[in-house]
Write a protein that holds these residues in place. Structure first.
Motif: not given
Length: 182
Positions: A107, A128-129, A134
């Protein structure tokens, strides 16, 4: 477990997120000279929109209709299609710490490089993570359950025709891969 003396022609590489499915499938497909089917590429559309389930299944049916391939991915919506057509399963059953570290490192790399995923224009972001939606959270909360599910699935007599190769480390999988002749 099925006999290992017959050739592998349709191979599904499975494992939890971060287990190295894509990388291993790339290397295995290259070694065998087979096309690779990346289920993520068939599933994700631009804007992180998931394909319609019927459309996704149709894409996977078409891709796995070929006489030989290596696939990677774990989508439950297409699992029956892949398992029905596969002759070999490579299960990358790596420890949680390894999978988690890989997802975090991958990521970070993708966020920094703004990598275009699957030609769809999708890019990972820290926004988003980080959080309960996530991939990092997914790995933390599903790793143990996925292992149990795979153990049960591959012990099912209905899948006895499949050759199931289970690797507990990348080194173990790499040693096996080194023995594969094109």
């Amino acid at each position: 477990m099925a006999s290992i003396d017959r050739p592998m022609r349709r191979i599904a590489v499975v494992g939890t997120s971060g287990s190295g499915k894509t990388t291993f499938a790339d290397r295995l497909a290259a070694r065998l000279g087979l096309p690779r089917i990346e289920l993520d590429a068939l599933h994700w559309q631009a804007g992180w929109v998931a394909s319609d389930v019927d459309e996704f299944r149709d894409r996977v049916r078409r891709a796995t209709a070929e006489s030989a391939w290596v696939s990677d991915g774990n989508y439950s919506a297409v699992r029956p299609i892949v398992l029905e057509r596969a002759d070999t399963i490579v299960w990358l059953d790596l420890p949680l710490r390894t999978c988690l570290w890989r997802v975090i490192a991958r990521t970070a790399r993708r966020v920094r490089s703004r990598e275009n995923l699957w030609g769809s224009g999708n890019q990972e972001s820290w926004r988003k993570e980080l959080g309960r939606d996530s991939l990092i959270w997914w790995v933390l909360t599903t790793h143990r359950r996925r292992r149990r599910e795979y153990e049960e699935r591959f012990a099912d007599p209905a899948l006895a025709r499949l050759r199931v190769l289970r690797f507990h480390s990348s080194a173990e999988a790499d040693r096996w891969l080194a023995t594969i002749q094109p």
